[in-house]
Design a protein around this motif. Structure first.
Motif, PDB file in Angstrom:
ATOM      1  N   LYS A 172       0.830  -1.205   0.000  1.00 51.06           N
ATOM      2  CA  LYS A 172       0.000   0.000   0.000  1.00 51.06           C
ATOM      3  C   LYS A 172       0.870   1.264   0.000  1.00 51.06           C
ATOM      4  O   LYS A 172       1.835   1.367   0.750  1.00 51.06           O
ATOM      5  CB  LYS A 172      -0.908  -0.009   1.232  1.00 51.06           C
ATOM      6  CG  LYS A 172      -1.872   1.161   1.312  1.00 51.06           C
ATOM      7  CD  LYS A 172      -2.760   1.044   2.535  1.00 51.06           C
ATOM      8  CE  LYS A 172      -3.723   2.218   2.643  1.00 51.06           C
ATOM      9  NZ  LYS A 172      -4.608   2.098   3.831  1.00 51.06           N
ATOM     10  N   GLY A 173       0.520   2.218  -0.878  1.00 47.87           N
ATOM     11  CA  GLY A 173       1.236   3.478  -0.948  1.00 47.87           C
ATOM     12  C   GLY A 173       2.359   3.499  -1.972  1.00 47.87           C
ATOM     13  O   GLY A 173       2.851   4.574  -2.333  1.00 47.87           O
TER      14      GLY A 173
ATOM     15  N   THR B  26      -5.221  -6.379   1.981  1.00 46.17           N
ATOM     16  CA  THR B  26      -5.277  -5.801   3.330  1.00 46.17           C
ATOM     17  C   THR B  26      -5.069  -4.288   3.299  1.00 46.17           C
ATOM     18  O   THR B  26      -4.580  -3.734   2.307  1.00 46.17           O
ATOM     19  CB  THR B  26      -4.204  -6.427   4.244  1.00 46.17           C
ATOM     20  OG1 THR B  26      -2.908  -5.941   3.858  1.00 46.17           O
ATOM     21  CG2 THR B  26      -4.213  -7.942   4.166  1.00 46.17           C
ATOM     22  N   GLU B  27      -5.395  -3.645   4.409  1.00 45.77           N
ATOM     23  CA  GLU B  27      -5.218  -2.202   4.547  1.00 45.77           C
ATOM     24  C   GLU B  27      -3.850  -1.851   5.141  1.00 45.77           C
ATOM     25  O   GLU B  27      -3.389  -0.722   5.014  1.00 45.77           O
ATOM     26  CB  GLU B  27      -6.329  -1.620   5.423  1.00 45.77           C
ATOM     27  CG  GLU B  27      -7.720  -1.657   4.790  1.00 45.77           C
ATOM     28  CD  GLU B  27      -7.833  -0.762   3.568  1.00 45.77           C
ATOM     29  OE1 GLU B  27      -7.212   0.323   3.565  1.00 45.77           O
ATOM     30  OE2 GLU B  27      -8.523  -1.150   2.606  1.00 45.77           O
TER      31      GLU B  27
ATOM     32  N   GLY C  45      -4.068  -5.182  -9.994  1.00 43.34           N
ATOM     33  CA  GLY C  45      -2.977  -4.224 -10.151  1.00 43.34           C
ATOM     34  C   GLY C  45      -2.954  -3.458 -11.448  1.00 43.34           C
ATOM     35  O   GLY C  45      -2.114  -2.566 -11.627  1.00 43.34           O
ATOM     36  N   GLU C  46      -3.884  -3.737 -12.360  1.00 41.63           N
ATOM     37  CA  GLU C  46      -3.808  -3.102 -13.681  1.00 41.63           C
ATOM     38  C   GLU C  46      -4.217  -1.630 -13.654  1.00 41.63           C
ATOM     39  O   GLU C  46      -3.695  -0.821 -14.429  1.00 41.63           O
ATOM     40  CB  GLU C  46      -4.641  -3.869 -14.713  1.00 41.63           C
ATOM     41  CG  GLU C  46      -6.143  -3.801 -14.546  1.00 41.63           C
ATOM     42  CD  GLU C  46      -6.679  -4.822 -13.580  1.00 41.63           C
ATOM     43  OE1 GLU C  46      -7.903  -5.042 -13.601  1.00 41.63           O
ATOM     44  OE2 GLU C  46      -5.903  -5.387 -12.782  1.00 41.63           O
TER      45      GLU C  46
ATOM     46  N   ILE D  44      -3.522   1.289  -3.452  1.00 38.56           N
ATOM     47  CA  ILE D  44      -4.458   1.646  -2.390  1.00 38.56           C
ATOM     48  C   ILE D  44      -4.608   0.528  -1.353  1.00 38.56           C
ATOM     49  O   ILE D  44      -5.330   0.684  -0.365  1.00 38.56           O
ATOM     50  CB  ILE D  44      -5.844   1.997  -2.969  1.00 38.56           C
ATOM     51  CG1 ILE D  44      -6.438   0.787  -3.714  1.00 38.56           C
ATOM     52  CG2 ILE D  44      -5.744   3.209  -3.881  1.00 38.56           C
ATOM     53  CD1 ILE D  44      -7.869   1.017  -4.169  1.00 38.56           C
ATOM     54  N   ALA D  45      -3.935  -0.610  -1.582  1.00 40.71           N
ATOM     55  CA  ALA D  45      -4.007  -1.727  -0.638  1.00 40.71           C
ATOM     56  C   ALA D  45      -2.752  -2.582  -0.782  1.00 40.71           C
ATOM     57  O   ALA D  45      -1.993  -2.455  -1.748  1.00 40.71           O
ATOM     58  CB  ALA D  45      -5.258  -2.562  -0.892  1.00 40.71           C
ATOM     59  N   THR D  46      -2.560  -3.442   0.192  1.00 43.72           N
ATOM     60  CA  THR D  46      -1.454  -4.409   0.172  1.00 43.72           C
ATOM     61  C   THR D  46      -1.992  -5.767  -0.265  1.00 43.72           C
ATOM     62  O   THR D  46      -3.108  -6.145   0.092  1.00 43.72           O
ATOM     63  CB  THR D  46      -0.813  -4.520   1.571  1.00 43.72           C
ATOM     64  OG1 THR D  46      -0.191  -3.271   1.893  1.00 43.72           O
ATOM     65  CG2 THR D  46       0.228  -5.631   1.630  1.00 43.72           C
ATOM     66  N   VAL D  47      -1.198  -6.497  -1.039  1.00 41.95           N
ATOM     67  CA  VAL D  47      -1.557  -7.852  -1.455  1.00 41.95           C
ATOM     68  C   VAL D  47      -0.473  -8.798  -0.967  1.00 41.95           C
ATOM     69  O   VAL D  47       0.712  -8.598  -1.266  1.00 41.95           O
ATOM     70  CB  VAL D  47      -1.708  -7.959  -2.988  1.00 41.95           C
ATOM     71  CG1 VAL D  47      -2.065  -9.388  -3.394  1.00 41.95           C
ATOM     72  CG2 VAL D  47      -2.776  -6.989  -3.492  1.00 41.95           C
TER      73      VAL D  47
END
Length: 211
Positions: free
Chosen positions: A118-119, A136-137, A160-161, A171-174
């Motif tokens: 994220k970020g 996740t956030e 992710g595209e 905007i999120a973590t994978v």
């Protein structure tokens, strides 16, 4: 012996969802004497063939290791055929499928490996060929392993595209919930092969179709 192997191979290819990897053939020819009679023994090596259910085929992995410009038309079409098992890929037009097959590369990650943070800037987008990931956030993805009901993506999903296409931050973590096999499209190849233009066309068509 070769005839037996070919028949066996054709039979296996009839099963959907199975990928056949041809291993080194081991054929042994033994000559001996028994009661003054010469005999020939042919033995079949069961390791000659290995079925890899659900996993990306070894031959396909070898093709994805090549640079996009080094892949032949035949290899690109083979990759496209193998990628039909990925639902999110299959939804794209034929032209975009071929362009993706030209540039896509293979990655295998273990459990708890963070794929997207994220970020961060979007540098790639992904298709899941095998495994499960969580969204996740938090930045390190640790909440996925304590949350009783995490948001999950499984085989066939893509992600992710949008960040790649729009040049936005994630905007999120994978994070991987288990050993996971991914097909990856990198930013450099994405724009160099004009996939951005084709993807924009796809999005515009879908938007107008459902409008």
């Amino acid at each position: 012996m070769n005839r037996v192997c070919k028949i066996f191979r054709k039979g296996l290819m009839g099963f959907k969802g199975f990928q056949l990897i041809h291993m080194t053939a081991q054929e042994s020819l033994t000559f001996g004497m028994e009661e003054d009679k010469k005999y020939t023994k042919l033995s079949f090596d069961h390791n000659e063939f290995k079925i890899r259910k659900d996993h990306f085929p070894l031959k396909a992995i070898q093709i994805t290791k090549k640079k996009p410009e080094w892949r032949t038309e035949k290899e690109i079409k083979l990759l496209r055929n193998w990628l039909q098992f990925v639902e999110s890929y299959r939804k794209y037009s034929l032209n975009l499928q071929l362009l993706l097959a030209k540039v896509i590369r293979f990655e295998r990650f273990g459990r708890r490996r963070v794929i997207i943070k994220k970020g961060h800037c979007g540098n790639s987008f992904y298709f899941i060929y095998f495994g499960t990931v969580a969204i996740t956030e938090d930045e390190d993805g640790s909440s996925a392993f304590t949350d009783p009901d995490p948001t999950l993506l499984r085989k066939g999903a893509g992600f992710g595209e949008v960040a790649l296409l729009k040049d936005r931050r994630r905007i999120a973590t994978v994070v991987c919930m288990e050993d996971t096999e991914l097909l990856v499209v990198d930013k450099e190849d994405f724009f160099a092969n004009k996939l951005d233009e084709e993807l924009q066309k796809e999005f515009q068509y879908r938007f107008s179709f459902f409008k």
